[in-house]
Design an enzyme around this catalytic site. Structure first.
Site, PDB file in Angstrom:
ATOM      1  N   ASP A 105       7.708   5.534  -9.385  1.00 56.74           N
ATOM      2  CA  ASP A 105       8.180   5.020  -8.037  1.00 56.74           C
ATOM      3  C   ASP A 105       9.841   4.929  -8.327  1.00 56.74           C
ATOM      4  OD1 ASP A 105       5.862   5.070  -6.961  1.00 56.74           O
ATOM      5  OD2 ASP A 105       5.884   3.014  -6.695  1.00 56.74           O
TER       6      ASP A 105
ATOM      7  N   GLY B 102       7.119   6.443   6.959  1.00 52.38           N
ATOM      8  CA  GLY B 102       6.329   7.480   6.120  1.00 52.38           C
ATOM      9  C   GLY B 102       7.145   8.514   5.434  1.00 52.38           C
TER      10      GLY B 102
ATOM     11  N   ASP C 224       4.241  -3.926  -7.873  1.00 48.36           N
ATOM     12  CA  ASP C 224       3.746  -2.945  -7.155  1.00 48.36           C
ATOM     13  C   ASP C 224       4.084  -1.604  -7.624  1.00 48.36           C
ATOM     14  OD1 ASP C 224       5.622  -4.494  -5.363  1.00 48.36           O
ATOM     15  OD2 ASP C 224       6.010  -2.142  -4.552  1.00 48.36           O
TER      16      ASP C 224
ATOM     17  N   ARG D  60      -1.613   0.504 -10.259  1.00 49.62           N
ATOM     18  CA  ARG D  60      -0.471  -0.420 -10.660  1.00 49.62           C
ATOM     19  C   ARG D  60      -0.917  -1.948 -10.831  1.00 49.62           C
ATOM     20  NH1 ARG D  60       3.497   2.076  -7.089  1.00 49.62           N
ATOM     21  NH2 ARG D  60       2.555   4.183  -6.550  1.00 49.62           N
TER      22      ARG D  60
ATOM     23  N   GLY E  27       2.462   3.270   1.486  1.00 48.99           N
ATOM     24  CA  GLY E  27       3.303   3.868   3.066  1.00 48.99           C
ATOM     25  C   GLY E  27       3.757   4.860   3.176  1.00 48.99           C
TER      26      GLY E  27
ATOM     27  N   GLY F  41       0.719  -1.359   0.070  1.00 46.18           N
ATOM     28  CA  GLY F  41      -0.131  -0.034  -0.236  1.00 46.18           C
ATOM     29  C   GLY F  41       0.885   1.435   0.178  1.00 46.18           C
TER      30      GLY F  41
END
Length: 723
Positions: free
Chosen positions: A436, A260, A426, A319, A219, A217
């Protein structure tokens, strides 16, 4: 009779004219033009399609922002473990796919748990007080119809507050909840008419380095809202939009045991590479701005690093991992809802346009020749793909479209020598966008075995393994969608099956499995053929020649063998080659070969080694000259073609490291100036006129490469996954 390869090439070229990845308009012509600002960040229309559509549901525990706020207040420690979603209790129920969540950068506690507590608020306010807007992408601002000058002149500093996480749309809910005021939630008319825009984080799962990692998820990411681009109309049926999100903005329900946060080091890298790829023409997510938080620290290994927040945007952040998630949850209704949302919101609702707009017979005819139907359970002699598949359904088309887009993107990565470094499911986009960014790199010289990820000891994500890595992810996607791509028109028209997953006709299970396998195999043939054809097309564009099927062996083969042996600069090779007057009667091979050899190579190689390099380069130049003569291609025509596809600059890891060091060492003004210069060069890699008149010595250094003293120590740098 055309061969399958020729069919692929001809159909792709006919169908791609109006597609996103078409080359009919050159990359240099596609550069953004400055325009009058259309709105400000405060006035730009904002929506939240992911949270307000009828297909995607929030987690069942906290289905509204108000309930989420109250839940976090009552369970302050829960944030430190991934919010574990539970499988649905029936085929018609869904586990949900997102949790409401606000930026928490600077807060030691989750979400709203610190609100109303003086000590926590002071810590957060202290973080904001010392935050600094390090950079803004001028090209991204233009594309949104925004003006940085106008934004910075606003007294309320709305833009800076939004992109830093200091303020967000829906913050009034936070304030009401912290005061125990729930009056807003008792206004049903307002709620029904205007669904709330409130930040959220999504749940997904993933295969990481080939192994299933379970629930993951967002994060350290919160999604803020959707905004239209300057060219779109809010009244149009399918507006062009971006979803804006903040990366590194604090704990979320999916942070698990992480913090985070994102380091300023990784944030600078993502900020630059996002716009660099877009500037080249490689499908990518975008970066709008970068904010530093020097007083907020993150523990990475033995080091305590300062943090940053990237405001980034994408047409869609969905994704392959989102499909992994519904499969893991056995969430049938969630799978259908996710597919319907992607079809309607991401791809515009017209499934006939997917898969290049080809009809079923064209898709099967072009890509299905090598699909062996007989190898599956129940397969018999005489079975053919047309009979097994029938008409392609919207779900088949969706799967094949995602495969197609990822094949196109991998071709771009290979043509330009780009490695993402981590290609798990992911972080594989359904749009084929690079996203990412962690241990990414542009290759300094051609080495097919190179991996930019220091932790990738098995070289799973090396340059040569990139196509297979993405195909692995496409197979996982097919498995996650198997229930829908296996169904076919007959089952999808069966109300009982749609509602419960149980077929009402005998023998449906065997047909279902065979059909799903055939669709995935069809995707495999499409992936391979599209990748090979697009790769040939792009490399030939960089060479300035019209693609021929024989170029794979007669031109590209010798060229890449020479590049591998000589280790000349990969991207500079194309810009130098395009300028050579190969067909001139006065062309000199020896002097031409010297143009490709770096200063470091000249100083460090002995006479024999240098002769080998020159011979290899001259040999290829001879091969290439013959190819040009066969096309009767003049040098000036070749140059005019090639320069549209050959960036004059790409941000190398050693350049990024130089900028990061300036910022980390507290040289704020110097760091900002370098960052701004780097963003200009990266955003407009084909047009030196847009690089500005400042820092020309630095520009020359970045274009020239590392000094001879530094040698190869700065080339082919690897990075770790730590960010």
């Amino acid at each position: 009779m055309l061969s399958n390869s020729a069919k692929v090439s001809s159909i792709l070229r006919l169908k791609q004219i109006s597609r996103q990845f078409s080359q009919s308009s050159t990359m240099s012509q596609s550069q953004s033009q400055s325009q009058q600002p259309k709105w400000t960040m405060k006035t730009i229309p904002k929506t939240s399609n992911f949270t307000t559509n009828k297909h995607i549901k929030p987690d069942a525990v906290t289905p509204t922002p108000e309930q989420s706020a109250q839940f976090e207040l009552n369970n302050p420690k829960m944030i430190h473990h991934a919010r574990q979603y539970r499988p649905p209790t029936s085929p018609s129920a869904t586990a949900g796919m997102f949790s409401w969540c606000a930026p928490t950068i600077g807060l030691p506690k989750p979400l709203l748990a610190g609100v109303g507590v003086d000590g926590d608020l002071k810590k957060r306010e202290e973080s904001w007080k010392h935050s600094s807007l390090l950079g803004v992408s001028g090209r991204a601002m233009d594309d949104l119809g925004l003006s940085l000058e106008k934004e910075l002149s606003e007294n309320d500093h709305y833009f800076e507050k939004i992109v830093s996480g200091e303020w967000f749309v829906g913050m009034e809910l936070l304030e009401q909840q912290s005061k125990g005021d729930s009056t807003d939630s008792t206004e049903p008319e307002k709620k029904k008419d205007t669904p709330p825009i409130y930040p959220y984080s999504t749940a997904y799962a993933g295969y990481q380095f080939g192994e299933f990692a379970g629930q993951l998820g967002d994060g350290r990411v919160v999604n803020l809202f959707d905004i239209p681009t300057a060219s779109s109309s809010t009244s149009s049926k399918i507006p062009s939009k971006y979803t804006l999100q903040l990366k590194g903005s604090g704990l979320t329900p999916f942070s698990r045991f992480a913090d985070g946060k994102a380091t300023i080091r990784s944030s600078i890298r993502e900020y630059i590479i996002s716009e660099a790829l877009h500037g080249i023409g490689i499908p990518s997510t975008r970066a709008l701005s970068l904010t530093s938080y020097p007083t907020v620290k993150a523990q990475r290994g033995s080091a305590l690093e300062q943090c940053g927040v990237v405001a980034r945007m994408s047409e869609s952040w969905i994704r392959v991992g989102h499909f992994d998630f519904v499969r893991m949850m056995r969430d049938r209704a969630g799978l259908i809802g996710l597919c319907e949302f992607v079809l309607s919101d991401v791809f515009g609702g017209d499934e006939k346009k997917l898969c290049l707009g080809l009809n079923s017979k064209e898709v099967i005819g072009v890509f299905g020749a090598d699909v062996d139907v007989k190898k599956y359970d129940g397969g018999e002699e005489g079975d053919n793909l047309d009979d097994v598949l029938g008409e392609l359904t919207k779900y088949d088309r969706l799967y094949l479209e995602i495969v197609y887009r990822n094949a196109i993107s991998v071709a771009y990565w290979h043509a330009y020598g780009f490695l993402n470094g981590v290609l798990n499911t992911d972080n594989t986009s359904i749009l084929g966008l690079a996203l990412d960014f962690g241990p990414f790199s542009f290759m300094d010289y051609f080495d097919p075995g190179f991996t930019s990820n220091h932790d990738d000891v098995e070289k799973r994500y090396s340059f040569q393994n990139t196509p297979s890595a993405i195909w692995f992810n496409m197979v996982r996607l097919g498995e996650s969608m198997a229930e829908l791509i296996g169904a076919g028109e007959e089952l999808l028209g069966d109300d009982k099956w749609v509602k419960t997953g149980e077929g009402s006709k005998e023998g449906w299970e065997q047909r279902f499995v065979k059909r799903a396998n055939c669709v995935i195999d069809l995707g495999g043939e499409l992936y391979e053929k599209v990748f090979i054809d697009k790769y040939l097309q792009l490399v030939c564009c960089r060479l300035g020649i019209e693609p021929r099927s024989t170029d794979h062996t007669e031109v590209l083969g010798p060229m890449f063998e020479m590049l591998k042996l000589t280790k000349v600069d990969y991207n500079k090779f194309f810009t130098i080659l395009q300028e050579l007057p190969l067909l001139s009667s006065e062309f000199d091979y020896e002097s031409a070969s010297m143009k490709f050899i770096s200063k470091s190579q000249l100083e460090n190689l002995n006479e024999g080694e240098l002769k080998v390099l020159k011979d290899e380069i001259e040999s290829f130049l001879g091969v290439f000259k013959v190819r040009l003569q066969s096309e009767n291609l003049k040098d000036d025509v070749r140059l005019s073609r090639a320069k549209q596809f050959n960036p004059l600059f790409v941000p190398r890891n050693w350049i990024l490291q130089d900028v990061v060091a300036s910022v980390e060492n507290g040289e704020i003004e110097d760091g900002k100036a370098k960052l701004d210069k780097l963003m200009k060069m990266s955003s407009y890699p084909y047009d030196q006129n847009k690089w500005g008149s400042e820092l020309k010595d630095l520009e020359k250094k970045w274009l020239g490469g590392p000094s001879s003293e530094e040698g190869e120590s700065k080339l082919m740098m690897q990075c770790s996954c730590s960010s």
